[in-house]
Write a protein that holds these residues in place. Structure first.
Motif, short mmCIF file in Angstrom:
data_model
loop_
_atom_site.label_atom_id
_atom_site.label_comp_id
_atom_site.label_asym_id
_atom_site.label_seq_id
_atom_site.Cartn_x
_atom_site.Cartn_y
_atom_site.Cartn_z
N LEU A 190 -56.59 51.37 5.76
CA LEU A 190 -56.57 51.87 4.39
C LEU A 190 -57.68 52.89 4.22
CD1 LEU A 190 -56.07 48.48 2.53
CD2 LEU A 190 -54.34 50.19 3.05
N ASP A 191 -57.36 53.99 3.60
CA ASP A 191 -58.30 55.10 3.48
C ASP A 191 -59.20 54.91 2.27
OD1 ASP A 191 -59.56 57.44 4.07
OD2 ASP A 191 -58.07 58.72 3.10
N TYR A 192 -59.95 53.82 2.26
CA TYR A 192 -60.91 53.55 1.20
C TYR A 192 -62.22 53.05 1.81
CZ TYR A 192 -57.03 53.88 -2.13
OH TYR A 192 -55.96 54.31 -2.86
N GLU A 193 -63.31 53.31 1.11
CA GLU A 193 -64.62 52.86 1.57
C GLU A 193 -64.73 51.34 1.44
OE1 GLU A 193 -67.01 54.65 2.92
OE2 GLU A 193 -65.92 56.54 2.75
N ASP A 194 -65.68 50.76 2.16
CA ASP A 194 -65.96 49.34 2.03
C ASP A 194 -66.32 49.01 0.58
OD1 ASP A 194 -65.66 49.41 4.74
OD2 ASP A 194 -67.73 48.92 5.23
N THR A 195 -65.98 47.80 0.16
CA THR A 195 -66.35 47.25 -1.16
C THR A 195 -66.01 48.22 -2.30
OG1 THR A 195 -68.65 48.04 -1.07
CG2 THR A 195 -68.18 45.88 -0.11
N SER A 196 -64.77 48.72 -2.32
CA SER A 196 -64.37 49.72 -3.32
C SER A 196 -63.69 49.12 -4.55
CB SER A 196 -63.42 50.74 -2.69
OG SER A 196 -64.04 51.44 -1.64
N PHE A 197 -63.11 47.91 -4.43
CA PHE A 197 -62.26 47.40 -5.51
C PHE A 197 -62.65 45.99 -5.94
CE2 PHE A 197 -59.75 50.65 -3.41
CZ PHE A 197 -59.21 51.35 -4.50
N ARG A 242 -62.09 43.99 3.51
CA ARG A 242 -63.07 45.06 3.70
C ARG A 242 -63.29 45.87 2.43
NH1 ARG A 242 -63.04 50.33 4.56
NH2 ARG A 242 -60.76 50.45 4.73
N ILE A 243 -62.21 46.19 1.73
CA ILE A 243 -62.34 47.06 0.56
C ILE A 243 -62.64 46.28 -0.72
CG2 ILE A 243 -60.86 48.82 1.57
CD1 ILE A 243 -58.61 47.87 -0.21
N LEU A 244 -62.58 44.94 -0.67
CA LEU A 244 -62.96 44.14 -1.84
C LEU A 244 -64.48 44.10 -1.99
CD1 LEU A 244 -60.68 40.96 -1.85
CD2 LEU A 244 -60.86 42.69 -3.66
N LYS A 245 -64.93 44.18 -3.23
CA LYS A 245 -66.35 43.99 -3.49
C LYS A 245 -66.70 42.52 -3.30
CE LYS A 245 -66.49 47.66 -6.98
NZ LYS A 245 -66.76 47.99 -8.42
N PRO A 246 -67.94 42.20 -2.94
CA PRO A 246 -68.34 40.78 -2.90
C PRO A 246 -68.05 40.12 -4.23
CG PRO A 246 -70.02 42.15 -1.88
CD PRO A 246 -69.02 43.10 -2.49
N GLY A 247 -67.33 39.00 -4.19
CA GLY A 247 -66.91 38.34 -5.41
C GLY A 247 -65.58 38.84 -5.94
N GLY A 248 -65.02 39.89 -5.31
CA GLY A 248 -63.73 40.43 -5.73
C GLY A 248 -62.58 39.51 -5.36
N ILE A 249 -61.44 39.71 -6.01
CA ILE A 249 -60.28 38.84 -5.82
C ILE A 249 -59.15 39.60 -5.11
CG2 ILE A 249 -58.44 37.54 -6.99
CD1 ILE A 249 -61.07 36.12 -7.12
#
Length: 399
Positions: free
Chosen positions: A97-104, A127-134
């Motif tokens: 996926l073309d997104y940075e780490d912890t983006s969403f 990888r792209i979920l923020k810590p605590g993200g769902i």
């Protein structure tokens, strides 16, 4: 009455096919909108999803999912219709996926059961979920009882590396499996780490910490020439019998024709070292198998550390729960007299560095090189903390 024939002039003609397909497509779109709306209502009710979340929908039905989320009040929502799939020698495929780490804050997908490599999709979502993200996935179920719900969780939970399943519910025919990325799955220093008083690397190298090169806020072309290597201060060759060099995530600089696999300016010949290259891409590593004194260590857990853009560089993620990398590392350095470790500043590798510190294994590492990648912004802070604690560590810039 003769047989009824289907021909280009009959039901399969463009005249009939287009309205039939449009009707089917419209029904599927409406179904997906309703399912996504049910997911949003379920998770907002459970206070797992807020309306101001930055959200991403992944998969072939992501457009209708975005429409449903916007109707439910989530405005900052994006879509990836079809993540790129790269073929790998007729074996497996890897999803990137073309997104940075912890983006969403929130990532939603219905494609777990249709993508060629489900593990890659789950790892990318983590990888792209923020810590605590769902993360939320819809999976099929074979029944409506509680046992079928439990069985539906396994395809997701078995693939999670940095998250835990927090909610399971039926939302129509499929089952919603929601997982939460661990809040502390990265490596962070709140203060300088403490080591045992008899930590060999700290005790032996403490007199030379002040001679380390200054840390830089940005890369300089001559940064390597400014480095003061540990063998400049101690006699390594004559006093040490077994020299070990371990490079975690080594494949990047292996390809550079202008550089050898070890640092050109290092004051000890690379041939004096027992070298270990650790990477998840076996095809890249084995292409250098003829390098004398080099052992290649396959570590599939590193597959999520780097966004891969060249299909020729890709290697399928192969789960290997039997390989304990930390145990291998401990055993390898326990037989060494001098250890040089080079690693990147990705989440996976920084977590491993945290394990080295927590277990005290870092005390067997004489000289550390931390490769500062662009994806991690506090590399300098980690270097300062390690140095203040007595670790002889260098700042190594991304090639």
């Amino acid at each position: 009455m003769g047989p009824f024939l289907l021909s280009s002039a009959g039901l399969l003609s463009k005249k009939f096919l287009k309205p039939i397909w449009s009707t089917i497509e419209s029904a599927q779109c409406k179904e997906n909108i309703n399912l996504t709306a049910n997911v949003v209502r379920e998770l907002t009710t459970m206070k797992m999803l807020s309306y101001d979340a930055k959200a991403l929908c992944i998969g072939q039905r992501s457009v209708s999912a975005v429409l449903a989320m916007k109707r439910e009040g989530i405005s900052d929502v994006h879509a990836v219709y079809r993540p790129p799939f790269f073929p790998l020698r007729n074996r497996k495929l890897v999803t990137e996926l073309d997104y940075e780490d912890t983006s969403f804050d929130f990532v939603f997908s219905r494609d777990l059961e249709t993508v060629p490599v489900p593990a890659s999709l789950v790892l990318e979502i983590e990888r792209i979920l923020k810590p605590g993200g769902i993360g939320a996935m819809l999976v099929s179920t074979s029944g409506s009882d509680s046992n079928s719900l439990v069985r539906s969780v396994s395809p997701v939970s078995s693939l999670l590396k940095n998250s835990s399943v927090v909610h399971v519910a039926s939302v129509g025919e499929p089952v919603l499996v929601a997982f939460k990325r661990n809040a502390e799955d990265g490596f962070r220093f709140d203060q300088s780490p403490q080591f045992p008083a008899d930590c060999p690397s700290v005790v032996n190298n403490k007199p030379y910490i002040d001679f380390l090169e200054p840390l830089l806020e940005e890369e300089r072309a001559d940064f390597e020439r400014r480095i003061h290597y540990l063998p400049e201060f101690i006699d390594v060759v004559s006093s040490r019998k077994r020299l070990v060099y371990i490079d975690i995530g080594a494949a990047g600089h292996l390809k550079m024709k202008t550089r050898s696999w070890f640092f050109p300016s290092y004051p000890i010949d690379k041939r004096a070292f027992n070298a270990y290259f650790v990477h998840h891409n076996t095809s890249v590593l084995t292409s250098y198998v003829k390098s004398p004194g080099v052992t290649f260590i396959y570590h599939p857990g590193l597959a999520a550390t780097k966004a891969i853009t060249d299909p020729e560089d890709l290697e399928p993620f192969v789960e290997d729960e039997s390989f304990d990398f930390l145990a291998w590392f401990k055993e390898t350095v326990s037989f060494a007299d001098f250890v040089v470790l080079k690693m990147n500043s990705s989440d996976v590798e920084l977590k491993f560095l945290a394990d080295l510190i927590e277990t005290g294994t870092i005390c067997s590492v004489d000289e550390l090189f931390l490769r500062c990648t662009t994806g991690y912004n506090d590399c300098t802070g980690i270097l300062k903390s390690l140095r203040s604690s007595g670790i002889f560590v260098h700042q190594w810039w991304e090639e």
